[in-house]
Design a protein around this motif. Structure first.
Motif, PDB file in Angstrom:
ATOM      1  N   LYS A  69      35.915 -18.653  -4.114  1.00  0.00           N
ATOM      2  CA  LYS A  69      35.233 -17.628  -4.895  1.00  0.00           C
ATOM      3  C   LYS A  69      35.600 -16.184  -4.582  1.00  0.00           C
ATOM      4  N   ASP A  70      35.923 -15.876  -3.292  1.00  0.00           N
ATOM      5  CA  ASP A  70      36.114 -14.474  -2.915  1.00  0.00           C
ATOM      6  C   ASP A  70      37.570 -14.082  -2.693  1.00  0.00           C
ATOM      7  N   GLY A  71      38.501 -15.010  -2.938  1.00  0.00           N
ATOM      8  CA  GLY A  71      39.914 -14.696  -2.799  1.00  0.00           C
ATOM      9  C   GLY A  71      40.419 -14.665  -1.368  1.00  0.00           C
ATOM     10  N   GLU A  72      39.575 -14.999  -0.398  1.00  0.00           N
ATOM     11  CA  GLU A  72      39.994 -14.954   1.003  1.00  0.00           C
ATOM     12  C   GLU A  72      40.554 -16.290   1.486  1.00  0.00           C
ATOM     13  N   VAL A  73      40.393 -17.333   0.709  1.00  0.00           N
ATOM     14  CA  VAL A  73      40.989 -18.637   0.997  1.00  0.00           C
ATOM     15  C   VAL A  73      42.080 -18.878  -0.036  1.00  0.00           C
ATOM     16  N   ALA A  74      43.279 -19.220   0.440  1.00  0.00           N
ATOM     17  CA  ALA A  74      44.414 -19.369  -0.475  1.00  0.00           C
ATOM     18  C   ALA A  74      44.435 -20.722  -1.165  1.00  0.00           C
ATOM     19  N   SER A  75      44.001 -21.767  -0.446  1.00  0.00           N
ATOM     20  CA  SER A  75      44.089 -23.118  -0.994  1.00  0.00           C
ATOM     21  C   SER A  75      42.998 -23.976  -0.395  1.00  0.00           C
ATOM     22  N   VAL A  76      42.615 -24.998  -1.148  1.00  0.00           N
ATOM     23  CA  VAL A  76      41.605 -25.934  -0.663  1.00  0.00           C
ATOM     24  C   VAL A  76      42.223 -27.328  -0.648  1.00  0.00           C
ATOM     25  N   LEU A  77      42.060 -28.012   0.471  1.00  0.00           N
ATOM     26  CA  LEU A  77      42.629 -29.350   0.644  1.00  0.00           C
ATOM     27  C   LEU A  77      41.664 -30.406   0.128  1.00  0.00           C
TER      28      LEU A  77
END
Length: 330
Positions: free
Chosen positions: A287-295
């Protein structure tokens, strides 16, 4: 017939840059922690990989100990790569890790130079690769000097056996120290892999998320669905065919009971958003753009397709975020 990738595989996926590096990861990555061991169906493994890649999921995440047995996931993925997907190797990001117990004796665990470099050689052999794109240290080692562990990652990169270095399960303070060492060595450290979900905010509490943003290092989140709690699977109890009944190593029945009211309340918010509970949980991570990818992990191709439904729907209103927090922390 040999696998032929979909011509439209890059049309909908979003690719995010890892911090200040030049490397981009798909918003959704496929983790091979479960369902790629020797107790899994090989044809289904292939279907999972093909479905993911056809939807623009270019990142396949492994570790030396993924199985069962340890090493099986790398070996099975290597077979799929060799037999079906070799033509697409340069379109893929393949990552692996070392840091948990892998073989007997004092040299098959933790973070020594001996263990990390030997493990990487074994991983490359199992997968039939000359290099991996990302090589991680899998967990902090309380005994081995950080300089030794980071030096091993640097050697892996400088030898050409890995393109980028990463760390996993580190806290913010230790990550900053590791980043400083790797910067002095001019080693491209680009990514942190950590557990993160609506139910598990550890990286917010231990400083990792803030430190990664401050230093321009990427984050990829694992266990975003809290081992299945943040799905519709347990809304009405624990099914007889669930992993809890057959393999209780990761999620217990009592954990479902403790969280059931929260799960049901979160599901109502997801419905209002026009999403499944799993989709909302994944969207929340991004949601906040601080995580690049989710596994994500998957046992069926349909789960991958459903998870890809978050593309274009990761925005939350302040009211939604407040309701989610009220449910989780009440």
């Amino acid at each position: 017939m040999r696998y032929q990738a979909s011509g439209g595989r890059y049309e909908t996926m979003v690719y995010n840059r890892l911090g200040k590096s030049g490397l981009k990861l798909p918003m959704i990555s496929l983790g091979l922690w479960h369902n790629f061991g020797d107790n899994s169906d090989y044809e289904n493994m292939k279907a999972l990989c093909f479905t993911a890649f056809d939807r623009g999921i270019t990142h396949f995440d492994l570790a030396n100990n993924y199985g069962p047995e340890a090493g099986a996931a790398e070996r099975n993925f290597g077979k799929i790569l060799k037999e079906e997907m070799q033509d697409y190797r340069d379109e893929m990001i393949i990552s692996t890790k070392a840091g948990y117990e892998m073989w007997d004796g004092p040299y098959g665990n933790w973070g020594s130079r001996k263990y990390l470099l030997a493990s990487l050689d074994q991983s490359l052999k199992r997968m039939g690769l000359e290099y991996v794109d990302i090589f991680y240290h899998h967990r902090m080692d309380p005994e081995t000097p950080l300089e030794e562990t980071m030096g091993a990652l640097n050697s892996a990169v400088k030898s050409g056996k890995a393109l980028y270095a990463g760390i996993s399960n580190y806290d913010g303070k230790t990550m900053k120290k590791a980043a400083a060492i790797l910067e002095d060595l001019k080693c491209p450290f680009v990514i942190n892999q950590n557990r993160y979900s609506i139910f598990d905010r550890s990286i917010e509490k231990n400083g990792l998320k803030a430190a990664a943003t401050e230093l321009g290092k990427g984050i990829i989140a694992f266990s975003p669905l809290a081992q299945g709690l943040l799905t519709e699977r347990y809304l009405n109890g624990v099914p007889k065919d669930s992993r809890i009944k057959t393999d209780g190593r990761f999620l217990k029945e009592e954990q479902v009971s403790e969280r059931i009211e929260q799960i049901q309340a979160l599901n109502e918010i997801a419905k209002q958003r026009g999403q499944s509970l799993a989709q909302m949980a994944l969207s929340w991570i991004m949601k906040d753009g601080e995580v690049a990818s989710v596994l994500i992990g998957a046992s069926k191709p349909e789960q991958i397709i459903d998870n890809c439904g978050i593309i274009g729907n990761i925005h939350f209103t302040e009211e939604e975020l407040q309701k989610i927090d009220e449910i989780v922390f009440r």
